[in-house]
Scaffold this active site. Structure first.
Site, PDB file in Angstrom:
ATOM      1  N   GLN A  93     -26.046   5.736 -36.332  1.00 24.04           N
ATOM      2  CA  GLN A  93     -26.358   5.787 -37.593  1.00 24.04           C
ATOM      3  C   GLN A  93     -26.892   4.342 -37.970  1.00 24.04           C
ATOM      4  OE1 GLN A  93     -23.401   7.254 -40.580  1.00 24.04           O
ATOM      5  NE2 GLN A  93     -24.885   6.875 -42.348  1.00 24.04           N
ATOM      6  N   VAL A  95     -28.774   3.873 -41.196  1.00 24.29           N
ATOM      7  CA  VAL A  95     -28.765   3.486 -42.939  1.00 24.29           C
ATOM      8  C   VAL A  95     -27.367   4.170 -43.262  1.00 24.29           C
ATOM      9  CG1 VAL A  95     -30.091   4.149 -44.737  1.00 24.29           C
ATOM     10  CG2 VAL A  95     -31.134   3.522 -42.515  1.00 24.29           C
ATOM     11  N   HIS A  99     -27.814  11.252 -44.434  1.00 24.95           N
ATOM     12  CA  HIS A  99     -29.232  11.842 -44.384  1.00 24.95           C
ATOM     13  C   HIS A  99     -29.098  12.909 -43.209  1.00 24.95           C
ATOM     14  CE1 HIS A  99     -28.946   8.014 -42.188  1.00 24.95           C
ATOM     15  NE2 HIS A  99     -29.728   8.802 -41.339  1.00 24.95           N
TER      16      HIS A  99
HETATM   17  P1  AMP Z   1     -30.055   6.957 -38.613  1.00 21.24           P
HETATM   18  O1  AMP Z   1     -30.423   6.105 -37.356  1.00 21.24           O
HETATM   19  O2  AMP Z   1     -29.435   8.385 -38.152  1.00 21.24           O
HETATM   20  O3  AMP Z   1     -29.353   6.355 -39.556  1.00 21.24           O
HETATM   21  O4  AMP Z   1     -31.455   7.312 -39.204  1.00 21.24           O
HETATM   22  C1  AMP Z   1     -32.147   6.365 -39.978  1.00 21.24           C
HETATM   23  C2  AMP Z   1     -33.591   6.917 -40.127  1.00 21.24           C
HETATM   24  O5  AMP Z   1     -34.153   6.274 -41.269  1.00 21.24           O
HETATM   25  C3  AMP Z   1     -34.189   6.339 -38.931  1.00 21.24           C
HETATM   26  O6  AMP Z   1     -34.871   7.532 -38.376  1.00 21.24           O
HETATM   27  C4  AMP Z   1     -35.519   5.527 -39.595  1.00 21.24           C
HETATM   28  O7  AMP Z   1     -36.636   5.581 -38.730  1.00 21.24           O
HETATM   29  C5  AMP Z   1     -35.608   5.857 -41.002  1.00 21.24           C
HETATM   30  N1  AMP Z   1     -36.020   4.937 -41.675  1.00 21.24           N
HETATM   31  C6  AMP Z   1     -35.564   3.676 -41.966  1.00 21.24           C
HETATM   32  N2  AMP Z   1     -36.286   3.355 -43.106  1.00 21.24           N
HETATM   33  C7  AMP Z   1     -36.911   4.002 -43.690  1.00 21.24           C
HETATM   34  C8  AMP Z   1     -38.059   4.174 -44.650  1.00 21.24           C
HETATM   35  N3  AMP Z   1     -38.181   2.954 -45.378  1.00 21.24           N
HETATM   36  N4  AMP Z   1     -38.790   5.231 -44.998  1.00 21.24           N
HETATM   37  C9  AMP Z   1     -38.357   6.498 -43.994  1.00 21.24           C
HETATM   38  N5  AMP Z   1     -37.503   6.288 -43.097  1.00 21.24           N
HETATM   39  C10 AMP Z   1     -36.559   5.240 -43.042  1.00 21.24           C
END
Ligand code: AMP
Length: 113
Positions: A93, A95, A99
């Site tokens: 993770q 972000v 999600h």
């Molecule tokens: P996770 O690693 O499960 O936290 O997934 C976070 C996801 O957010 C990753 O697949 C990133 O590519 C995506 N992400 C980060 N910043 C953005 C953004 N500004 N717009 C769309 N997706 C994003």
């Protein structure tokens, strides 16, 4: 919960390719797609991780999955898509705003890496 890039997307402070919005959630295409279809469904409520959800979030969590179904149908991948929720840095993770990843359009292996 501190502000994240996803709360900035909710507040339209940064752009995103939004495919769905309602009063409870937002869905947009992942900026770094890991499959031909890679869409994120996020609650507008700032929940950092799935483990931080509480009883009052029960219907919200169900809503995220029903919206994911709707998007999968709209994208024409209802027969083969994967939903992923990463919880914590240890599993990737990055972000810290809950999600649900919708991934589709290529072959997937099991178990996931
Ligand atoms: P996770 O690693 O499960 O936290 O997934 C976070 C996801 O957010 C990753 O697949 C990133 O590519 C995506 N992400 C980060 N910043 C953005 C953004 N500004 N717009 C769309 N997706 C994003």
């Amino acid at each position: 919960m501190s502000e994240t890039i996803f709360s900035k997307i909710i507040n339209r402070e940064i752009p995103a390719d939004i495919v769905h919005e309602d009063e409870l959630c937002l869905a947009f295409r992942d900026v770094n797609p890991q499959a031909p279809i890679h869409i994120l469904v996020i609650p507008k409520k700032p929940i950092a991780r799935i483990i931080d959800a509480c009883d009052e979030d029960q219907s919200l969590l169900g809503h995220l999955y029903l919206v994911a179904n709707k998007i999968a149908r709209e994208e024409g991948v209802e027969d083969a898509f994967r939903l992923v929720v990463n919880n914590g840095e240890g599993v990737g993770q990055s972000v810290f705003h809950l999600h649900v990843h919708i991934l589709a359009g290529r072959a997937f292996t099991w178990p996931p890496g």
